[in-house]
Design a protein around this motif. Structure first.
Motif, short mmCIF file in Angstrom:
data_model
loop_
_atom_site.label_atom_id
_atom_site.label_comp_id
_atom_site.label_asym_id
_atom_site.label_seq_id
_atom_site.Cartn_x
_atom_site.Cartn_y
_atom_site.Cartn_z
N MET A 173 7.01 4.74 -9.05
CA MET A 173 5.81 4.02 -9.49
C MET A 173 6.19 2.60 -9.89
SD MET A 173 3.99 7.05 -11.71
CE MET A 173 2.36 6.31 -11.52
N ILE A 174 5.45 1.62 -9.35
CA ILE A 174 5.78 0.22 -9.59
C ILE A 174 4.52 -0.52 -10.05
CG2 ILE A 174 6.88 -1.85 -8.67
CD1 ILE A 174 8.12 -0.14 -6.50
N HIS A 175 4.64 -1.18 -11.19
CA HIS A 175 3.52 -1.86 -11.83
C HIS A 175 3.21 -3.21 -11.17
CE1 HIS A 175 6.13 -4.91 -13.75
NE2 HIS A 175 7.02 -3.94 -13.77
N GLY A 176 2.09 -3.78 -11.55
CA GLY A 176 1.67 -5.07 -11.02
C GLY A 176 2.13 -6.23 -11.88
N SER A 218 -1.80 -3.24 -7.72
CA SER A 218 -2.12 -4.67 -7.78
C SER A 218 -1.08 -5.54 -7.07
CB SER A 218 -2.29 -5.07 -9.25
OG SER A 218 -2.87 -6.35 -9.38
N TRP A 219 -0.37 -6.43 -7.79
CA TRP A 219 0.66 -7.29 -7.19
C TRP A 219 1.63 -6.47 -6.35
CZ3 TRP A 219 5.75 -8.07 -6.48
CH2 TRP A 219 6.21 -9.37 -6.22
N SER A 220 1.96 -5.29 -6.85
CA SER A 220 2.96 -4.48 -6.16
C SER A 220 2.42 -3.81 -4.90
CB SER A 220 3.55 -3.44 -7.11
OG SER A 220 4.46 -4.05 -7.99
N GLY A 221 1.13 -3.98 -4.62
CA GLY A 221 0.65 -3.55 -3.32
C GLY A 221 1.41 -4.29 -2.23
N ALA A 222 1.59 -5.59 -2.42
CA ALA A 222 2.36 -6.40 -1.46
C ALA A 222 3.81 -5.96 -1.41
CB ALA A 222 2.27 -7.88 -1.85
N VAL A 257 1.03 5.05 -1.65
CA VAL A 257 -0.25 5.17 -2.34
C VAL A 257 -0.51 3.86 -3.06
CG1 VAL A 257 -1.58 6.42 -4.07
CG2 VAL A 257 0.05 7.66 -2.62
N MET A 258 -1.52 3.13 -2.60
CA MET A 258 -1.78 1.78 -3.09
C MET A 258 -3.03 1.78 -3.96
SD MET A 258 -0.95 -0.18 0.48
CE MET A 258 -1.03 -1.82 -0.25
N LEU A 259 -2.87 1.27 -5.18
CA LEU A 259 -3.96 1.25 -6.15
C LEU A 259 -4.40 -0.19 -6.37
CD1 LEU A 259 -2.36 3.69 -8.76
CD2 LEU A 259 -3.73 4.27 -6.74
N ALA A 260 -5.64 -0.50 -5.99
CA ALA A 260 -6.19 -1.86 -6.12
C ALA A 260 -5.18 -2.91 -5.66
CB ALA A 260 -6.61 -2.12 -7.57
N PRO A 261 -4.69 -2.79 -4.42
CA PRO A 261 -3.54 -3.60 -4.00
C PRO A 261 -3.89 -5.01 -3.55
CG PRO A 261 -4.26 -2.22 -2.18
CD PRO A 261 -5.13 -1.86 -3.37
N ASP A 280 -14.01 -4.22 -8.73
CA ASP A 280 -12.77 -4.91 -9.08
C ASP A 280 -12.97 -6.42 -8.96
OD1 ASP A 280 -10.17 -5.89 -9.35
OD2 ASP A 280 -9.28 -4.30 -8.15
N LYS A 281 -12.86 -7.12 -10.09
CA LYS A 281 -13.01 -8.57 -10.10
C LYS A 281 -11.66 -9.29 -10.11
CE LYS A 281 -17.46 -8.18 -10.40
NZ LYS A 281 -18.29 -8.44 -9.18
N THR A 282 -10.57 -8.51 -10.16
CA THR A 282 -9.24 -9.10 -10.18
C THR A 282 -8.66 -9.19 -8.78
OG1 THR A 282 -8.86 -8.18 -12.40
CG2 THR A 282 -6.91 -8.88 -11.16
N VAL A 283 -8.76 -8.11 -8.01
CA VAL A 283 -8.28 -8.07 -6.62
C VAL A 283 -9.42 -7.55 -5.76
CG1 VAL A 283 -6.60 -7.09 -5.02
CG2 VAL A 283 -5.88 -7.70 -7.34
N SER A 284 -9.98 -8.41 -4.95
CA SER A 284 -11.17 -8.07 -4.16
C SER A 284 -10.91 -6.95 -3.16
CB SER A 284 -11.67 -9.30 -3.42
OG SER A 284 -12.63 -8.95 -2.44
#
Length: 325
Positions: A59-62, A130-134, A151-155, A261-265
């Motif tokens: 698991m990797i945070h944003g 988030s950031w870690s989607g990339a 598994v990508m969450l709000a990436p 989501d208003k942070t990552v469209s």
């Protein structure tokens, strides 16, 4: 006289910052082990049993956070049945990196891959936010044998209109950035941390004492604040360069995002990404904002369990065919 007053004020703020850093680090000490890799010392926390069936879950945070943002509640729920590995990204939490400029998903992915190799983890399910989607997709491209599933969450996955906030650009400026980070960032950030976190959770309500429980204030330490800003200002060009390769991804992929989501469209990132990656599954949660792992943890766990079961089924089928050949 004015110059003397300014210098004195900056000196006082610098002292306050150093005292604050000591206090924050004592309140939120490292919880896991350190793994030395080229360019960083990665802080890793393991949950669950090492003997759990199926591949481990990494698991990797944003951005603007650390591994505690993935531990509660999602990581702890997964640990009931899986081996879970939480990683502070290079430069964040308790993972110092040697160079501030090592900010891209490609470089950080290389560091994380090296750490997993040292841990003898050959394949894993990567859960990224988030950031870690990339970062997750970059690892699926560069280290496909390591990524059993994604598994990508709000990436974040594609370039977006606009920038990443004027303060991130300012803090990334030579001389001015380090000066600001060493003086006003921590005192001001302590006042703004909770309102900022509440904004990311909208329209959901932020959990009680979220900032304290997730050690969010570690972000305000000068070295981490500078690293985080650098991560953000370089991300847009990084995804621009890697996006043309997304069709190469072969790992099973699930994208879970919220339509509020208003942070990552969702329309800029999750929808086009899921159409580009062969076989990717897209789940758009109605009325959910950016913090998917907090808003729908049971759903995320269910999707991870389903992915692991499908991988086990395909592995067994392949083994049976080979025995019959």
């Amino acid at each position: 006289m004015m110059t003397v007053a300014v210098v004195a004020a900056l000196a006082a703020l610098a002292l306050i910052t150093q005292i604050g850093v000591v206090a924050i680090e004592r309140a939120h000490p490292a919880q896991g082990e350190r793994i030395e890799v080229a360019g960083a010392s990665l802080h890793v926390v393991e949950l669950g049993s090492r003997d759990a069936a199926g591949p481990p879950v990494v698991m990797i945070h944003g951005a603007s956070s650390n591994l505690e943002a993935m531990r509660q509640p999602l990581g702890e729920m997964l640990a009931e049945n899986h081996r879970v590995i939480l990683i502070d990204r290079p430069g964040h939490g308790w993972s110092p990196r040697a160079r501030e400029q090592d900010s891209t998903p490609a470089i950080q992915g290389q560091m994380i891959d090296a750490a997993l190799e040292k841990m003898a983890i050959k394949r894993a399910i990567f859960v990224v936010h988030s950031w870690s989607g990339a970062l997750g997709v970059r690892m699926a491209l560069d280290y496909p044998s390591r990524v059993a599933g994604l598994v990508m969450l709000a990436p974040v996955a594609y370039p977006w209109p606009g920038g990443v906030g004027w303060y991130n650009k300012l803090v990334s400026t030579p001389v001015i950035g380090p000066l600001l980070a060493a003086t006003i960032t921590l005192p001001l950030g302590c006042l703004l941390a909770a309102p900022g976190a509440r904004g990311v959770f909208l329209p959901q309500t932020m959990p009680e004492n979220y900032v304290g429980h997730t050690a969010t204030l570690l972000l305000l330490r000068p070295r981490e604040f500078l690293a985080n800003a650098r991560d953000l200002v370089t991300l847009k060009e990084a995804v621009r360069q890697q996006a043309p390769r997304y069709g190469e991804i072969r790992a099973p992929t699930v994208v879970i995002t919220g339509d509020k989501d208003k942070t990552v469209s969702t329309d800029i990132h999750s929808r086009p990404f899921s159409k580009t990656v062969p076989g990717a599954k897209l789940i758009v949660l109605e009325g959910v904002g950016h913090m998917v792992q907090n808003a729908a943890p049971a759903l995320v766990v269910s999707e991870i369990d389903a992915m692991i079961a499908e991988i086990a089924h395909k592995t067994a089928a392949t083994s049976a065919r080979r025995q019959n050949d």
